[in-house]
Design a protein around this motif. Structure first.
Motif, PDB file in Angstrom:
ATOM      1  N   THR A  13       2.425   2.033  -2.182  1.00 20.14           N
ATOM      2  CA  THR A  13       2.777   0.657  -1.806  1.00 20.14           C
ATOM      3  C   THR A  13       3.233  -0.187  -2.995  1.00 20.14           C
ATOM      4  OG1 THR A  13       0.950   0.875  -0.250  1.00 20.14           O
ATOM      5  CG2 THR A  13       1.901  -1.297  -0.479  1.00 20.14           C
ATOM      6  N   ILE A  17      10.880  -0.505  -7.226  1.00 18.17           N
ATOM      7  CA  ILE A  17      12.105   0.222  -6.900  1.00 18.17           C
ATOM      8  C   ILE A  17      13.184  -0.083  -7.938  1.00 18.17           C
ATOM      9  CG2 ILE A  17      13.881   0.611  -5.120  1.00 18.17           C
ATOM     10  CD1 ILE A  17      11.066   1.414  -4.193  1.00 18.17           C
ATOM     11  N   CYS A  38      -0.037   4.568   7.877  1.00 26.35           N
ATOM     12  CA  CYS A  38      -0.135   4.660   9.347  1.00 26.35           C
ATOM     13  C   CYS A  38      -0.508   6.070   9.802  1.00 26.35           C
ATOM     14  CB  CYS A  38       1.179   4.268  10.009  1.00 26.35           C
ATOM     15  SG  CYS A  38       1.537   2.512   9.905  1.00 26.35           S
ATOM     16  N   ILE A 122       6.074   3.593   5.146  1.00 27.72           N
ATOM     17  CA  ILE A 122       6.305   2.459   4.251  1.00 27.72           C
ATOM     18  C   ILE A 122       7.522   2.682   3.353  1.00 27.72           C
ATOM     19  CG2 ILE A 122       3.909   1.692   4.307  1.00 27.72           C
ATOM     20  CD1 ILE A 122       3.673   2.832   1.444  1.00 27.72           C
ATOM     21  N   ASP A 123       8.198   3.825   3.461  1.00 27.08           N
ATOM     22  CA  ASP A 123       9.437   3.979   2.684  1.00 27.08           C
ATOM     23  C   ASP A 123      10.659   3.630   3.542  1.00 27.08           C
ATOM     24  OD1 ASP A 123       9.065   6.306   4.157  1.00 27.08           O
ATOM     25  OD2 ASP A 123       9.459   7.681   2.501  1.00 27.08           O
ATOM     26  N   GLN A 183      -3.573   0.332  13.937  1.00 24.06           N
ATOM     27  CA  GLN A 183      -4.767   0.376  13.094  1.00 24.06           C
ATOM     28  C   GLN A 183      -6.060   0.002  13.805  1.00 24.06           C
ATOM     29  OE1 GLN A 183      -3.575  -2.565  10.169  1.00 24.06           O
ATOM     30  NE2 GLN A 183      -4.986  -4.037  11.055  1.00 24.06           N
TER      31      GLN A 183
ATOM     32  N   TYR B 138      11.634   0.438   1.919  1.00 19.21           N
ATOM     33  CA  TYR B 138      10.551   0.243   0.949  1.00 19.21           C
ATOM     34  C   TYR B 138       9.932  -1.142   1.092  1.00 19.21           C
ATOM     35  CZ  TYR B 138      11.950   4.566  -1.351  1.00 19.21           C
ATOM     36  OH  TYR B 138      12.229   5.866  -1.626  1.00 19.21           O
ATOM     37  N   LEU B 139       9.507  -1.463   2.319  1.00 19.00           N
ATOM     38  CA  LEU B 139       8.830  -2.729   2.599  1.00 19.00           C
ATOM     39  C   LEU B 139       9.679  -3.914   2.163  1.00 19.00           C
ATOM     40  CD1 LEU B 139       5.307  -1.679   1.212  1.00 19.00           C
ATOM     41  CD2 LEU B 139       6.074  -1.562   3.589  1.00 19.00           C
ATOM     42  N   GLY B 140      10.988  -3.800   2.276  1.00 12.03           N
ATOM     43  CA  GLY B 140      11.876  -4.913   1.947  1.00 12.03           C
ATOM     44  C   GLY B 140      12.183  -5.019   0.465  1.00 12.03           C
ATOM     45  N   ARG B 241      -3.874  -9.329   7.001  1.00 13.88           N
ATOM     46  CA  ARG B 241      -4.778  -8.241   7.379  1.00 13.88           C
ATOM     47  C   ARG B 241      -6.224  -8.613   7.069  1.00 13.88           C
ATOM     48  NH1 ARG B 241      -4.531  -1.724   6.977  1.00 13.88           N
ATOM     49  NH2 ARG B 241      -6.564  -1.469   7.910  1.00 13.88           N
ATOM     50  N   GLN B 254      -1.204  -9.882  13.324  1.00 12.55           N
ATOM     51  CA  GLN B 254      -1.118  -9.447  11.922  1.00 12.55           C
ATOM     52  C   GLN B 254       0.320  -9.277  11.432  1.00 12.55           C
ATOM     53  OE1 GLN B 254      -3.747  -6.233  10.756  1.00 12.55           O
ATOM     54  NE2 GLN B 254      -2.188  -5.478   9.346  1.00 12.55           N
ATOM     55  N   GLN B 257       2.390  -4.884   6.243  1.00  8.30           N
ATOM     56  CA  GLN B 257       2.697  -3.454   6.226  1.00  8.30           C
ATOM     57  C   GLN B 257       2.328  -2.713   7.509  1.00  8.30           C
ATOM     58  OE1 GLN B 257       1.799  -1.163   2.556  1.00  8.30           O
ATOM     59  NE2 GLN B 257       0.421  -0.075   3.891  1.00  8.30           N
ATOM     60  N   THR B 258       1.090  -2.867   7.971  1.00  5.75           N
ATOM     61  CA  THR B 258       0.717  -2.134   9.183  1.00  5.75           C
ATOM     62  C   THR B 258       0.716  -3.053  10.403  1.00  5.75           C
ATOM     63  OG1 THR B 258      -1.594  -2.422   8.590  1.00  5.75           O
ATOM     64  CG2 THR B 258      -0.607  -0.299   8.064  1.00  5.75           C
ATOM     65  N   LYS B 260       3.183  -6.691  11.852  1.00  2.00           N
ATOM     66  CA  LYS B 260       4.549  -7.014  12.247  1.00  2.00           C
ATOM     67  C   LYS B 260       5.392  -7.456  11.051  1.00  2.00           C
ATOM     68  CE  LYS B 260       4.015  -7.810  17.033  1.00  2.00           C
ATOM     69  NZ  LYS B 260       2.567  -7.554  17.249  1.00  2.00           N
ATOM     70  N   ILE B 276       1.018  -7.300  -1.709  1.00  2.00           N
ATOM     71  CA  ILE B 276       2.301  -6.653  -1.433  1.00  2.00           C
ATOM     72  C   ILE B 276       2.392  -6.262   0.039  1.00  2.00           C
ATOM     73  CG2 ILE B 276       1.414  -4.438  -2.348  1.00  2.00           C
ATOM     74  CD1 ILE B 276       5.057  -5.400  -2.526  1.00  2.00           C
ATOM     75  N   GLN B 277       1.256  -5.852   0.626  1.00  7.40           N
ATOM     76  CA  GLN B 277       1.239  -5.465   2.041  1.00  7.40           C
ATOM     77  C   GLN B 277       1.600  -6.637   2.936  1.00  7.40           C
ATOM     78  OE1 GLN B 277      -1.068  -4.634  -0.189  1.00  7.40           O
ATOM     79  NE2 GLN B 277      -1.566  -2.471   0.006  1.00  7.40           N
ATOM     80  N   ARG B 283       8.662 -11.342   3.693  1.00  8.76           N
ATOM     81  CA  ARG B 283       9.432 -11.747   2.514  1.00  8.76           C
ATOM     82  C   ARG B 283      10.841 -12.213   2.844  1.00  8.76           C
ATOM     83  NH1 ARG B 283       8.516  -6.771  -0.875  1.00  8.76           N
ATOM     84  NH2 ARG B 283       9.421  -8.058  -2.518  1.00  8.76           N
TER      85      ARG B 283
END
Lengths: 259, 327
Positions: A13, A17, A38, A122-123, A183, B138-140, B241, B254, B257-258, B260, B276-277, B283
């Motif tokens: 995480t 990048i 996940c 997450i990628d 989750q 990559y999470l934006g 979270r 929520q 990351q896990t 919305k 970061i999550q 973001r």
């Protein structure tokens, strides 16, 4: 019951990048990897399902050699064996179609009653592969499942899917099927020390992606880019709260024009 | 070649989702502003009432699948209905919202029609005959430009990335009733019940204003002040979270990351430190306001406006000021 779990080894995480090759590639040299978060819910649910209905559980992962670390973790948590689809030596693009196609060959061979897949990675973050694998196998996919009840001695399920704004769709479905938990479905366990020791002896079968991906990718990546740097914001502090909040609200209307 | 575009217009609880206008606007831009090959599809009994609205957004033909099989979204019947429309009429681009529903069935639809899947894009256009799109990853933290290499392309557009556009407010709907032959043997999962939520607030992924709470909210009851604030501006309420894990808010709220990924015009983070999550889920918000007592909280680095203060003091004032603006 035969249970299959789809899992991916992904960059951590916290990964920073960096783009190289004039925007053509991502510099992965400093990457650290981990199990896709996940996917741990999928692994946990597989173990709980097997506890109840016996049978066998198999974890499948697509990637280079490091993907075996994710398989090992699943085995340490309690799954029985692994299938590693080795992408080394495969030169084509790995879009979600290609990955799902490769996994679908393993599904055809293993004939699982249920597949557990992570909701998202997450990628890449698309969440395509699970539903695509289910489509290749001709089974329904229940995605974002918060509650799961097995019925009819494991031949069917009643599952709650959280949609949005508190809306819940309640499904009844027959096996074979694919389930992507969210989750709230469970709390993934940490591998125990004996679990880790046992996992070392559990088998991982290797398949070559080049043999399983029998078609060209349908999506190609042209370039990568980083989002534009955001200018530093205005931080208000040390003044009366009343004054700071009213000032910000004014700026939201006059400057940001968002209200 | 000339592309033929079909837009899936999502209806829930009898209401047309705001994403219908957004997807039609982006598809119309791709077709250089021409409506001739821009068509849309509505599913479910009574859905025809929305055809006129789709016509004003520029859809020159609207398929209406008026059958109880598609009243509630449930995957397989929707996929069968769309596949029959696509194959009978030769569509080359099929567009839908990257909502929980769109993301549920579009990947399957793409496989059944041997097409390319471009998921959760923030924009798409044509380069020659090829459909190209920008997709965050990559999470934006970065984005890729991806191009379809197939003769039919499926695209889900992230909600809220672009506004709807009324092309002709007086447009009349050109409706084609489409009757689907369902292959019932393939329908092995069924929705047997739908539990409705509160329903008064917009869905998080579509909300234009989100007021979000973190661990500092300290109890379920305290979320009330965030709901009051959101209601003043017809917004929605999100949670970190940490707040969800502490039992202060349900998972459906929520962001991160896990949870919305949201994309509102205004995101107000109250008592959220900014892991970061969490950042990965919000973001791309156009404007971020952070309220936190800790001046070193990472959220302040991402905020357009930061207020170093106790949220329990700041939020009621914010609500009052929002109400004044909305009068």
């Amino acid at each position: 019951m035969k249970i299959l779990v789809l899992a991916k080894h992904v960059p951590d995480t916290e990964t920073v990048i960096k783009i190289s090759g004039g925007g053509k590639t991502i510099d992965e040299s400093d990457f650290k990897y981990m199990v896709n978060p996940c996917d741990e819910y999928a692994m946990e649910e597989a173990i709980r399902t097997q506890d109840k209905h016996k049978g066998e559980s198999v974890v499948v992962s697509v990637g280079p050699a490091r993907a075996q670390e994710t398989i090992r973790k699943a085995l340490a948590m309690g799954l029985d064996r692994g299938v590693w689809i080795n992408t080394e030596g495969y030169s084509g693009g790995l879009d979600s179609y290609s990955v799902a196609l490769a996994i679908s060959k393993v599904v055809a061979e293993e004939k699982p009653d249920v597949i557990f897949a992570g909701l998202n990675t997450i990628d890449e973050g698309a969440g395509n592969v699970g539903p695509m694998v289910a489509e290749f196998a001709g089974m329904p996919s229940l995605v974002n499942i918060s509650k799961l009840e097995w019925q009819n001695e494991g031949k069917s399920v009643r599952a709650e899917r959280d949609v949005e704004s508190g809306i819940v769709e309640i499904y009844e479905a027959k096996t074979p099927l694919l389930i992507a938990p969210h989750q709230n479905l469970n709390d993934p366990r940490f591998p125990s020390l004996p679990g880790i020791m046992k996992a070392k002896k559990k088998p991982i079968a290797e398949k070559k992606a080049a043999d399983l991906i029998t078609d060209k990718p349908k999506v190609e990546v042209r370039t990568y880019k980083l989002p534009p740097e955001k200018a530093p914001g205005k931080i208000f502090k040390g003044k009366p709260v009343e004054e700071m909040v009213t000032e910000v609200v004014k700026l939201l209307r006059s400057e940001a024009k968002v209200i | 070649m000339t592309h033929k575009v079909l837009v899936y217009a999502e209806v829930r609880n009898g209401k047309l989702k705001s994403t219908a206008g957004e997807t039609l606007a982006e598809a119309r831009k791709m077709l250089a502003g021409k409506s001739e090959n821009l068509h849309a599809v509505l599913l479910g009994e009574g859905c025809e009432q929305h055809a006129k609205t789709l016509a004003t957004f520029g859809a020159s033909k609207i398929y209406v699948v008026d059958t109880p099989d598609t009243n509630t979204y449930q995957g397989e019947p929707t996929i069968q209905a769309l596949t029959q429309i696509i194959q009978k009429n030769g569509y080359t681009v099929v567009v839908g919202p990257a909502s929980p529903t769109g993301r549920d069935f579009f990947p399957r639809l793409s496989i059944r029609n041997k097409g390319a899947m471009l998921t959760d894009v923030v924009g798409f256009s044509l380069d020659g005959d090829s459909v190209v799109s920008d997709i965050p990853m990559y999470l934006g933290k970065c984005a890729k430009q991806a191009v379809s290499a197939a003769s039919i392309t499926f695209v889900t557009l992230r909600p809220n990335v672009r506004p709807s556009e009324i092309v002709d407010a007086n447009a009349q709907a050109n409706v084609e009733k489409f009757s689907v032959e369902f292959d019932r043997a393939k329908i092995t999962s069924k929705v047997v019940e739908v539990r409705k939520g509160a329903g008064e607030r917009p869905d998080l992924t579509e909300a234009n204003i989100i007021i979000s709470g973190g661990r500092a909210i300290a109890s379920k009851d305290n979320f009330k002040i965030l709901f009051e604030c959101a209601d003043a501006v017809h917004g929605s309420v999100g949670a970190s979270r940490a707040a969800v894990d502490s039992g202060y808010a349900p998972y459906e709220m929520q962001v991160g990351q896990t949870g919305k990924t949201v994309n509102p015009g205004l995101y107000v983070a109250c008592g959220i430190s900014g892991s970061i999550q969490h950042l990965s889920g919000m973001r791309t918000s156009k404007c971020i306001v952070a309220i936190n007592t800790d001046v070193d909280a990472p959220i302040f680095q991402k905020a357009d406006f930061g207020i170093v203060a106790d949220l329990f003091q700041a939020v009621p004032i914010l609500t009052r000021e929002f109400k004044k603006l909305m009068e």
